[in-house]
Design a protein around this motif. Structure first.
Motif, PDB file in Angstrom:
ATOM      1  N   LEU A  10      -8.380   4.117  11.455  1.00  0.00           N
ATOM      2  CA  LEU A  10      -8.679   3.849  10.059  1.00  0.00           C
ATOM      3  C   LEU A  10      -9.701   2.734   9.930  1.00  0.00           C
ATOM      4  O   LEU A  10      -9.640   1.726  10.649  1.00  0.00           O
ATOM      5  CB  LEU A  10      -7.411   3.434   9.312  1.00  0.00           C
ATOM      6  N   GLN A  27       0.750   5.255   1.277  1.00  0.00           N
ATOM      7  CA  GLN A  27      -0.003   6.189   2.106  1.00  0.00           C
ATOM      8  C   GLN A  27       0.663   7.566   2.061  1.00  0.00           C
ATOM      9  O   GLN A  27       1.791   7.732   2.524  1.00  0.00           O
ATOM     10  CB  GLN A  27      -0.091   5.704   3.551  1.00  0.00           C
ATOM     11  N   GLY A  44       3.120   1.951  11.001  1.00  0.00           N
ATOM     12  CA  GLY A  44       2.140   1.170  10.268  1.00  0.00           C
ATOM     13  C   GLY A  44       0.864   0.995  11.066  1.00  0.00           C
ATOM     14  O   GLY A  44       0.874   1.054  12.292  1.00  0.00           O
ATOM     15  N   LEU A  50       3.661   0.780   2.747  1.00  0.00           N
ATOM     16  CA  LEU A  50       3.305  -0.214   3.754  1.00  0.00           C
ATOM     17  C   LEU A  50       3.174  -1.592   3.137  1.00  0.00           C
ATOM     18  O   LEU A  50       2.611  -1.744   2.047  1.00  0.00           O
ATOM     19  CB  LEU A  50       1.969   0.162   4.415  1.00  0.00           C
ATOM     20  N   PRO A  90       5.977  -1.714   9.726  1.00  0.00           N
ATOM     21  CA  PRO A  90       6.177  -0.326  10.151  1.00  0.00           C
ATOM     22  C   PRO A  90       6.252   0.664   8.994  1.00  0.00           C
ATOM     23  O   PRO A  90       6.125   1.867   9.208  1.00  0.00           O
ATOM     24  CB  PRO A  90       7.510  -0.383  10.897  1.00  0.00           C
ATOM     25  N   GLY A 110      -5.757   7.730   3.862  1.00  0.00           N
ATOM     26  CA  GLY A 110      -5.655   6.323   4.183  1.00  0.00           C
ATOM     27  C   GLY A 110      -4.763   5.600   3.184  1.00  0.00           C
ATOM     28  O   GLY A 110      -4.504   6.109   2.092  1.00  0.00           O
ATOM     29  N   PRO A 111      -4.276   4.421   3.525  1.00  0.00           N
ATOM     30  CA  PRO A 111      -3.448   3.641   2.588  1.00  0.00           C
ATOM     31  C   PRO A 111      -4.210   3.318   1.306  1.00  0.00           C
ATOM     32  O   PRO A 111      -5.419   3.069   1.340  1.00  0.00           O
ATOM     33  CB  PRO A 111      -3.141   2.364   3.382  1.00  0.00           C
ATOM     34  N   ARG A 142       9.548   4.966   4.679  1.00  0.00           N
ATOM     35  CA  ARG A 142       9.277   6.362   4.300  1.00  0.00           C
ATOM     36  C   ARG A 142      10.181   6.714   3.125  1.00  0.00           C
ATOM     37  O   ARG A 142      11.395   6.760   3.272  1.00  0.00           O
ATOM     38  CB  ARG A 142       9.564   7.282   5.478  1.00  0.00           C
ATOM     39  N   TYR A 196       0.843  -1.186   0.000  1.00  0.00           N
ATOM     40  CA  TYR A 196       0.000   0.000   0.000  1.00  0.00           C
ATOM     41  C   TYR A 196       0.886   1.246   0.000  1.00  0.00           C
ATOM     42  O   TYR A 196       1.993   1.238   0.555  1.00  0.00           O
ATOM     43  CB  TYR A 196      -0.889   0.038   1.249  1.00  0.00           C
ATOM     44  N   LEU A 242       4.613   7.029   2.531  1.00  0.00           N
ATOM     45  CA  LEU A 242       4.925   5.888   3.386  1.00  0.00           C
ATOM     46  C   LEU A 242       4.444   4.641   2.654  1.00  0.00           C
ATOM     47  O   LEU A 242       3.260   4.541   2.304  1.00  0.00           O
ATOM     48  CB  LEU A 242       4.205   6.025   4.734  1.00  0.00           C
ATOM     49  N   PHE A 302      -9.530   1.815   2.053  1.00  0.00           N
ATOM     50  CA  PHE A 302      -9.494   2.549   3.318  1.00  0.00           C
ATOM     51  C   PHE A 302     -10.231   3.875   3.228  1.00  0.00           C
ATOM     52  O   PHE A 302     -10.271   4.520   2.169  1.00  0.00           O
ATOM     53  CB  PHE A 302      -8.044   2.854   3.716  1.00  0.00           C
ATOM     54  N   GLY A 303     -10.769   4.294   4.379  1.00  0.00           N
ATOM     55  CA  GLY A 303     -11.201   5.668   4.538  1.00  0.00           C
ATOM     56  C   GLY A 303      -9.990   6.529   4.877  1.00  0.00           C
ATOM     57  O   GLY A 303      -8.870   6.025   5.042  1.00  0.00           O
ATOM     58  N   ALA A 304     -10.227   7.838   4.978  1.00  0.00           N
ATOM     59  CA  ALA A 304      -9.129   8.780   5.242  1.00  0.00           C
ATOM     60  C   ALA A 304      -8.734   8.819   6.714  1.00  0.00           C
ATOM     61  O   ALA A 304      -7.690   9.373   7.050  1.00  0.00           O
ATOM     62  CB  ALA A 304      -9.513  10.171   4.755  1.00  0.00           C
TER      63      ALA A 304
END
Lengths: 112, 110
Positions: B87, A37, B43, A90, A105, A42-43, A108, A35, A88, B100-102
């Motif tokens: 989230l 982000q 994360g 993920l 984690p 959100g991711p 970045r 993902y 970021l 995902f939502g924000a």
């Protein structure tokens, strides 16, 4: 048991360069998802792999690619970096493709 | 297209002041709804998975509920250490990814 691990923690690159991010899943998990982000959001899904096969791809350009190895670890590659790739990144692992995903984690990435 | 909307965007509470976070979703064929907690620069940490309307799950001061259109994360008597971004994500249809939502940024003041 160790959780999902990612390397490196931080990375600074310049526009046009290429980057490889690495992920090791939780022991016994066969699926890895990636993902992106960006700050304040959100991711966003990039890829999912299961048993070394791609099982899902998000709405990202072909500059993004990934693969999964026989030990279920995974790499995410991004070519021709743009400023907008700063985020970021993920990695998440799960037993199967539809199970709860557990996140690492993150890495970045800063593109200058 | 599948959509996930979280509200409010930010919430400030006094320690001990209970409240709820909302996650509304528009998807075809919900397979699972997930709640995560995320601290800055880290994360997401898994909290709950809900699969069907009417389902509830609890963990310490947190309780998650699910209806056919939305999910709530109830926080009872929050403490400053509950400050984080929460989230919500869904898996739906034939897709294996999570949308995902924000997020809701929660701040709990002592």
């Amino acid at each position: 048991d160790a959780g999902v691990t990612q390397s490196p923690t931080h990375l600074i690159k310049t526009r046009g360069q290429q980057v490889t991010l690495r992920c090791s899943p939780i022991s016994g998990h066969k699926s890895v998802s990636w993902y992106q982000q960006v700050l304040g959001q959100g991711p966003q899904f990039i890829f999912q792999y299961y048993e070394k096969e791609e099982r899902g791809r998000g709405n990202f350009p072909d500059r993004f690619s990934a693969r999964q190895f026989p030990n279920y670890s995974s790499e995410l590659n991004v070519n021709a970096l743009l400023l907008g790739d700063s985020a970021l990144y993920l990695c998440a692992s799960s037993l199967f493709t539809t199970d709860t995903q557990y996140f690492g984690p993150g890495t970045r990435l800063t593109v200058l | 297209e599948d959509q996930v909307t979280q509200s409010p965007e930010a919430l400030r509470l006094q320690e001990g002041e209970s409240s709820s976070l909302n996650c509304s979703y528009t998807v075809s064929g919900l397979r699972g709804l997930f709640w995560y907690r995320q601290d800055p620069g880290k994360g997401p940490e898994f909290l709950f998975t809900l699969y069907s309307a009417g389902e509830e799950k609890e963990k310490e001061r947190l309780k998650a509920t699910l209806t056919k259109k939305e999910s709530f994360l109830h926080i009872t008597a929050p403490k400053p250490e509950d400050s984080a971004t929460y989230l919500c994500a869904v898996q739906a249809g034939n897709n294996n990814d999570m949308r995902f939502g924000a997020g809701t940024r929660l701040t709990v003041k002592p």
